[in-house]
Design an enzyme around this catalytic site. Structure first.
Site, PDB file in Angstrom:
ATOM      1  N   HIS A 189       0.836  -1.193   0.027  1.00  0.00           N
ATOM      2  CA  HIS A 189      -0.112  -0.088  -0.046  1.00  0.00           C
ATOM      3  C   HIS A 189       0.998   1.381  -0.178  1.00  0.00           C
ATOM      4  CE1 HIS A 189      -4.180  -1.353   1.200  1.00  0.00           C
ATOM      5  NE2 HIS A 189      -4.318  -0.768   0.202  1.00  0.00           N
ATOM      6  N   ARG A 296      -7.374   0.752 -15.895  1.00  0.00           N
ATOM      7  CA  ARG A 296      -7.179  -0.435 -15.414  1.00  0.00           C
ATOM      8  C   ARG A 296      -7.925  -0.343 -13.930  1.00  0.00           C
ATOM      9  NH1 ARG A 296      -2.051   0.885 -17.161  1.00  0.00           N
ATOM     10  NH2 ARG A 296      -0.992  -0.602 -18.729  1.00  0.00           N
ATOM     11  N   ASN A 454       1.845  -6.237 -24.886  1.00  0.00           N
ATOM     12  CA  ASN A 454       2.367  -6.949 -23.863  1.00  0.00           C
ATOM     13  C   ASN A 454       2.139  -8.727 -23.750  1.00  0.00           C
ATOM     14  OD1 ASN A 454       2.947  -4.258 -23.246  1.00  0.00           O
ATOM     15  ND2 ASN A 454       2.723  -4.449 -21.155  1.00  0.00           N
ATOM     16  N   ARG A 465       8.635 -11.907 -20.266  1.00  0.00           N
ATOM     17  CA  ARG A 465       9.602 -10.492 -20.505  1.00  0.00           C
ATOM     18  C   ARG A 465      10.417 -10.432 -19.203  1.00  0.00           C
ATOM     19  NH1 ARG A 465       6.295  -5.111 -20.489  1.00  0.00           N
ATOM     20  NH2 ARG A 465       4.588  -5.578 -18.876  1.00  0.00           N
ATOM     21  N   CYS A 502      -2.926  -0.204 -26.868  1.00  0.00           N
ATOM     22  CA  CYS A 502      -2.900   0.058 -25.587  1.00  0.00           C
ATOM     23  C   CYS A 502      -1.581  -0.366 -24.915  1.00  0.00           C
ATOM     24  CB  CYS A 502      -3.892  -0.187 -24.726  1.00  0.00           C
ATOM     25  SG  CYS A 502      -4.633  -1.705 -24.525  1.00  0.00           S
TER      26      CYS A 502
END
Length: 574
Positions: A189, A296, A454, A465, A502
């Protein structure tokens, strides 16, 4: 000079003086209490819990706090009132005759130790939250302050053993710009909040406190995750020049914000931004982008002890959409698997979560969870233009299942008399090879498509990756990847559907002219890449597009590499 390497939480450069921060430590009574004292200690514990609960709720009502800060406080409130922890505290006082303060210290220390020993990133990253709550309770019980009043000179860097979310929030409000800590993780956090507040920071530096003392000169190179202690004059001069150049470039880039996103020969390119947290909204608004191409939503589900309810999600989405209106906000439904929510939803352990139940697969397997998010999104759609995007779609049939659920929820909202946008656009991520191979069918079924490069590269080339052993195989311009992207371009052109990229590829300068040459007309990039991307787009000209007329990106990797090098004049200018 000494150099330490850790984990860069938020990238950037900072040069300054060390300021060691020691968290207040309480001297906890070690004596055992008598039977007659048990009720007194229990009453003291309950008073402290009640007081802190009121204090947390007061902070939560403070409109000056960011949404991320409020989310973290809500988590701390749930920890504070966790019935299992409370039961254990009472047992420790009644049966073991610990003082209330000693019981809190003992119980919470055991929880933190158990979390550290678990092979689970979520629990490991929550240790700081439990320790933070524990210190607050002990501080109330012993009537001592567990917070530090911070006063910062503009060049000071906080040096800590471990930083808590409350410390991040407090120090940032007092002017802190950078910090380093002995321990910490990228997903804690404290780290999430640090990124949202833009603090240059490096964690996981085990030898930090052995080396650094107050007022030592430090260079925090959070681009590389490196802390340089007592740099020599040459290093100091070098980094001072880098920092000055970085600041000068940033100031110049900000002056370019209002420029139109068109190529030199007049082609309009749509340029959106990707965001992860509501705290990024102010920055996005200043960029004057075409909207949000990828919002997201995973942050709503991670790093907490309960699932987000409809009203909480509705509040986040509606505020975001209202601020951007009439520009579009593309909300991706949560891209998670059971491994990330195992502490909240009973799920079977998977040997390979990346090829298991995640994204749309997990969402459809948890319909009530999915419906809650979709209801909140649909309700928020009356405040602006929302587009819903589903992750991990494999083909048109997969998409139709998600679309049918949306239609079912629309019917439910109609029956309840709740407004929503009936024309809301539904689209699919293209990140699995099968989706790209069947782009023709998806383009007929979806309102729009967006390529997530990705995962598309990782799944197509079977390479991770983040694994150094195979990272050389992560080739974004590989002919197979280009073939899949071309299929998507052709399908969307045929059926008149919007297509964007994106994924990370859209934010890498050398790929931008290449993608435009292939036929991509919409990119969604990271906020920090936005202005650079716009300037590269503005340099692209008729000559570039002419060079792609006879170019076949599916022939060979060498062929693509040669084309990328030939386009250097478009992306290498500062």
């Amino acid at each position: 000079m000494t150099s330490l390497t850790g984990l860069a939480v938020h990238s950037g450069l900072f040069i300054g003086r060390a300021k060691l921060i020691q968290s207040p430590s309480a001297q906890i009574p070690s004596r055992r209490i008598s039977t007659t004292e048990v009720n007194t200690e229990i009453a003291a514990l309950q008073e402290s819990l009640n007081f802190l609960e009121k204090e947390f709720n007061h902070y939560l009502d403070n409109s000056a706090l960011s949404e991320t800060e409020k989310d973290i406080l809500q988590t701390h409130l749930m920890i504070l009132r966790d019935p299992e922890i409370e039961k254990e505290l009472l047992y420790t006082i009644e049966s073991m005759h610990f003082t209330a303060a000693a019981a809190v210290s003992s119980v919470y220390s055991k929880i933190c130790q158990q979390f550290k020993e678990m092979d689970n990133d979520f629990f490991a990253s929550r240790v700081g939250d439990y320790r933070d709550v524990s210190q607050r309770i002990v501080g109330r019980l012993l009537n001592i302050s567990t917070t530090v009043e911070y006063k910062w000179d503009s060049d000071q860097i906080a040096i800590l053993d471990e930083i808590s979310p409350s410390q991040v929030s407090t120090m940032a409000r007092c002017g802190l710009k950078a910090y380093c800590s002995v321990s910490g993780s990228l997903n804690s956090h404290a780290s999430i909040l640090s990124r949202a507040l833009g603090l240059v920071s490096i964690v996981s530096l085990p030898k930090l406190l052995d080396i650094v003392q107050d007022d030592d000169i430090l260079i925090v190179d959070a681009h590389r995750g490196t802390l340089i202690h007592k740099p020599d004059p040459a290093q100091l001069s070098h980094y001072a020049a880098l920092l000055a150049a970085e600041q000068k470039k940033q100031a110049w880039l900000e002056e370019q914000t209002g420029l139109e996103t068109v190529t030199a020969d007049g082609r309009r390119i749509e340029l959106y931004v990707n965001i992860e947290l509501p705290e990024e909204l102010d920055r996005v608004l200043k960029l004057e982008s075409d909207g949000i191409g990828l919002f997201r939503t995973e942050f709503l589900y991670l790093d907490r002890n309960s699932l987000p309810q409809e009203e909480e999600q509705f509040d986040v989405y509606s505020k975001m959409v209202s601020a951007l209106a009439p520009k579009p906000v593309t909300i991706r439904t949560f891209d998670l698997g059971g491994d990330k929510l195992s502490h909240l939803i009973p799920t079977k352990e998977e040997l390979n979560p990346y090829l298991g139940s995640r994204g749309i697969r997990f969402s459809l397997s948890q319909p009530e969870l999915f419906k809650t998010q979709l209801r909140a999104i649909l309700r928020a759609s009356v405040f602006g233009r929302i587009r819903i995007m589903f992750p991990m779609i494999i083909d048109a049939e997969d998409f139709k299942q998600a679309r049918d659920l949306v239609k079912q929820i629309m019917q439910d909202l109609d029956n309840e008399g709740i407004a929503y946008d009936p024309c809301i656009e539904l689209g699919s991520m293209i990140e699995i090879p099968s989706a790209a191979l069947t782009a023709d069918q998806l383009a007929q079924t979806c309102d729009f498509l967006s390529i997530g490069t990705n995962d598309l590269v990782q799944y197509t080339l079977a390479t991770d990756r983040n694994n150094d052993a195979v990272s050389a195989y992560y080739i974004q311009h590989h002919p197979a990847i280009m073939m899949l992207i071309k299929r998507c371009i052709d399908a969307c052109n045929t059926y008149g559907k919007a297509l964007s990229i994106c994924g990370e590829m859209a934010s890498i300068p050398r790929f931008i002219p290449f993608l435009l040459g292939l036929g991509i007309r919409a990119l969604s990039v990271n906020p920090h890449s936005y202005i650079d991307s716009k300037l590269i787009i503005r340099r692209c000209d008729q000559e570039l597009f002419d060079s792609f007329e006879s170019f076949d990106p599916t022939l060979s990797q060498a062929n693509n590499e040669a084309m990328l090098k030939s386009l250097a004049r478009y992306y290498e200018r500062s």
